[in-house]
Structures are given as structure tokens and as C-alpha cells.
Write a protein that holds these residues in place. Structure first.
Motif, PDB file in Angstrom:
ATOM      1  N   ASP A 136       0.740  -1.077   0.085  1.00  0.00           N
ATOM      2  CA  ASP A 136      -0.079  -0.007  -0.055  1.00  0.00           C
ATOM      3  C   ASP A 136       1.070   1.003  -0.001  1.00  0.00           C
ATOM      4  O   ASP A 136       1.769   1.282   0.809  1.00  0.00           O
ATOM      5  N   VAL A 137       0.515   2.152  -0.892  1.00  0.00           N
ATOM      6  CA  VAL A 137       1.309   3.559  -0.962  1.00  0.00           C
ATOM      7  C   VAL A 137       0.112   4.698  -1.023  1.00  0.00           C
ATOM      8  O   VAL A 137      -1.014   4.318  -1.311  1.00  0.00           O
ATOM      9  N   SER A 138       0.752   5.765  -0.776  1.00  0.00           N
ATOM     10  CA  SER A 138      -0.190   7.087  -0.911  1.00  0.00           C
ATOM     11  C   SER A 138       0.414   8.251  -1.663  1.00  0.00           C
ATOM     12  O   SER A 138       1.527   8.488  -1.607  1.00  0.00           O
ATOM     13  N   PHE A 139      -0.299   8.653  -2.611  1.00  0.00           N
ATOM     14  CA  PHE A 139       0.126  10.086  -3.381  1.00  0.00           C
ATOM     15  C   PHE A 139      -1.160  10.614  -3.956  1.00  0.00           C
ATOM     16  O   PHE A 139      -2.139  10.063  -4.216  1.00  0.00           O
ATOM     17  N   ASN A 140      -0.832  11.826  -4.381  1.00  0.00           N
ATOM     18  CA  ASN A 140      -1.976  12.460  -5.016  1.00  0.00           C
ATOM     19  C   ASN A 140      -3.293  12.350  -4.189  1.00  0.00           C
ATOM     20  O   ASN A 140      -4.607  12.612  -4.689  1.00  0.00           O
ATOM     21  N   GLY A 141      -2.971  12.347  -2.703  1.00  0.00           N
ATOM     22  CA  GLY A 141      -4.213  12.537  -1.795  1.00  0.00           C
ATOM     23  C   GLY A 141      -5.132  11.239  -1.763  1.00  0.00           C
ATOM     24  O   GLY A 141      -6.027  10.920  -1.342  1.00  0.00           O
ATOM     25  N   HIS A 142      -4.622   9.996  -2.170  1.00  0.00           N
ATOM     26  CA  HIS A 142      -5.449   8.738  -2.422  1.00  0.00           C
ATOM     27  C   HIS A 142      -4.555   7.655  -2.147  1.00  0.00           C
ATOM     28  O   HIS A 142      -3.106   7.728  -2.031  1.00  0.00           O
ATOM     29  N   SER A 143      -5.040   6.548  -1.823  1.00  0.00           N
ATOM     30  CA  SER A 143      -4.132   5.385  -1.434  1.00  0.00           C
ATOM     31  C   SER A 143      -4.072   4.489  -2.902  1.00  0.00           C
ATOM     32  O   SER A 143      -5.101   4.527  -3.568  1.00  0.00           O
ATOM     33  N   ALA A 144      -3.145   3.603  -2.997  1.00  0.00           N
ATOM     34  CA  ALA A 144      -2.843   2.832  -4.235  1.00  0.00           C
ATOM     35  C   ALA A 144      -2.199   1.529  -3.855  1.00  0.00           C
ATOM     36  O   ALA A 144      -1.744   1.403  -2.646  1.00  0.00           O
ATOM     37  N   VAL A 145      -2.051   0.556  -4.640  1.00  0.00           N
ATOM     38  CA  VAL A 145      -1.358  -0.572  -4.532  1.00  0.00           C
ATOM     39  C   VAL A 145      -0.462  -0.855  -5.401  1.00  0.00           C
ATOM     40  O   VAL A 145      -0.384  -0.671  -6.828  1.00  0.00           O
ATOM     41  N   ILE A 146       1.023  -1.481  -4.939  1.00  0.00           N
ATOM     42  CA  ILE A 146       1.958  -1.662  -6.089  1.00  0.00           C
ATOM     43  C   ILE A 146       1.841  -3.158  -6.027  1.00  0.00           C
ATOM     44  O   ILE A 146       1.880  -3.674  -5.107  1.00  0.00           O
ATOM     45  N   ILE A 147       1.856  -3.666  -7.016  1.00  0.00           N
ATOM     46  CA  ILE A 147       1.661  -5.022  -7.248  1.00  0.00           C
ATOM     47  C   ILE A 147       3.155  -5.628  -7.808  1.00  0.00           C
ATOM     48  O   ILE A 147       3.601  -4.993  -8.855  1.00  0.00           O
ATOM     49  N   THR A 148       3.840  -6.412  -7.406  1.00  0.00           N
ATOM     50  CA  THR A 148       5.033  -6.759  -7.732  1.00  0.00           C
ATOM     51  C   THR A 148       4.872  -8.214  -8.262  1.00  0.00           C
ATOM     52  O   THR A 148       4.342  -9.156  -7.650  1.00  0.00           O
ATOM     53  N   LYS A 149       5.521  -8.470  -9.439  1.00  0.00           N
ATOM     54  CA  LYS A 149       5.477  -9.547 -10.285  1.00  0.00           C
ATOM     55  C   LYS A 149       6.920  -9.982 -10.652  1.00  0.00           C
ATOM     56  O   LYS A 149       7.801  -8.967 -10.835  1.00  0.00           O
ATOM     57  N   TYR A 150       7.390 -11.099 -11.054  1.00  0.00           N
ATOM     58  CA  TYR A 150       8.769 -11.593 -11.319  1.00  0.00           C
ATOM     59  C   TYR A 150       8.582 -11.995 -12.852  1.00  0.00           C
ATOM     60  O   TYR A 150       7.826 -12.949 -12.998  1.00  0.00           O
ATOM     61  N   ILE A 151       9.393 -11.591 -13.888  1.00  0.00           N
ATOM     62  CA  ILE A 151       9.464 -12.466 -15.026  1.00  0.00           C
ATOM     63  C   ILE A 151      11.115 -12.807 -15.190  1.00  0.00           C
ATOM     64  O   ILE A 151      11.973 -12.196 -14.486  1.00  0.00           O
TER      65      ILE A 151
END
Length: 193
Positions: A136-151
Motif C-alpha cells: 500500500d502506498v499513498s500519493f495525490n491524496g489517495h491510496s494505491a497498491v503496488i503489485i510486484t510480479k517477477y518475469i
């Protein structure tokens, strides 16, 4: 001669009837069931406007904006069972290293549908053996989710990052072909949403 003219007339009438040129039964736009195609056109402009960033971070260049079908986006995001997808647009960008980045904007019928879309996408990922796939992260006044995947790239296992969040009835997704998270966050913040 009269038979020829009669046959040509019959064929002309049949061609017009089968082509859909008669009546006001215009097909739905992008798979929506809207009775007002003008509203759909405005919505398509809205999602294209959001995915086409006005102010880009240093080193980024705008390439194109592409309209995607609802079926494509449901398949890409493993959200086939999510209803309410109205319009989709993808902004394409590149940096000075010619790395491609994408800003997908998905308009849904309401906030609940937007949250369901994100939940369906997150559920499509298996857990990581080490660490957390979702941050979970926050920017521009809202929360977002970073999804990490591997290739696997060039024989190495490398990370890929996706930022995903909702803003009212829109889902915004930013990702790129890079193992670096910072430029993806810069584009996510540049959306202003």
C-alpha cells in the motif's frame, strides 16, 4: 429489362435492410448497453483524457492513446466476472532509454464495480514465496497498491511493478517494461488522480 430492374431493386432493398442503414438501431459502443451513443462518446473522451497525461515527468515522451475493448481489458486483468466496465483507454509512453510505459484507465459504472475490478485483479496473483506481492502506498491524496510480479528477462528473474488504484468509478493502472519502480511511480503521480 423489367425483370432486371426489379431484381436490382430487390437486391438494393435487401442490401440496405441487412446493412443496418434503415432504422435507428445503432449498435452498442465498446460492448456497453447504453441507449445513448453520445454519452458513450463523451465517456470515451474522458478515459482517453485521463490516460493522456498533460504534464510528463522529465525524460518521458508521449507515444499514443489507444482505445481498448472491454473484453480485452477483462481478459488482461483477469476480471472476466466483473460487470460494469464501460470504457477503456491506454496511454503509451517511453523514456529516454526507449522503455515502454502504459497508463490504463478503466471506466466502470460505479465505485463498487471499480473496487470489484481491483479485487479480481489482485486475486489473480498467487502469493510470493518471500515478501509481499502487494504494497500500500499513498500519493495525490489517495491510496494505491503496488503489485510486484517477477518475469525472466535475459536469463535473469527481474521484478515488474504495477500501480493500481480507483478514483470514484475509474480504475487507473500504471506499469512499464522496467525493473525500476521509481519511473512508474512518477507516471502514476503525473496522472493527478
Amino acid at each position: 429489362m423489367k425483370k432486371s430492374i426489379a431484381l436490382i431493386s430487390v437486391f438494393a432493398v435487401l442490401m440496405i435492410a441487412f446493412s443496418g442503414c434503415v432504422g435507428n438501431n445503432s449498435p452498442a459502443v465498446n460492448g456497453t448497453d447504453s441507449a445513448n451513443p453520445e454519452t458513450d462518446a463523451i465517456s470515451e473522451e474522458d478515459v482517453a483524457g485521463i490516460s493522456t497525461l498533460e504534464t510528463l515527468p522529465a525524460g518521458f515522451e508521449y507515444v499514443d492513446t489507444i482505445s481498448l475493448s472491454t473484453d480485452e481489458i477483462k481478459s488482461d486483468y483477469d476480471a472476466e466476472n466483473v460487470s460494469g466496465v464501460l470504457n477503456v483507454s491506454e496511454g503509451v509512453y517511453k523514456d529516454s532509454n526507449e522503455t515502454n510505459y502504459y497508463v490504463d484507465v478503466i471506466e466502470l459504472e460505479d465505485e463498487d464495480a471499480a473496487n470489484n475490478f481491483i479485487d479480481a485483479y489482485k486475486a489473480s496473483f498467487p502469493p510470493l514465496s518471500n515478501g509481499s506481492r502487494f504494497t500500500d502506498v499513498s500519493f495525490n491524496g489517495h491510496s494505491a497498491v503496488i503489485i510486484t510480479k517477477y518475469i525472466t528477462s535475459g536469463g535473469e528473474v527481474v521484478p515488474r511493478y504495477t500501480y493500481i488504484w480507483s478514483n470514484e468509478n475509474y480504475v487507473i493502472v500504471v506499469y512499464g517494461n522496467t525493473a525500476e519502480e521509481a519511473p512508474i511511480r512518477q507516471l502514476a503521480e503525473a496522472t493527478g488522480y
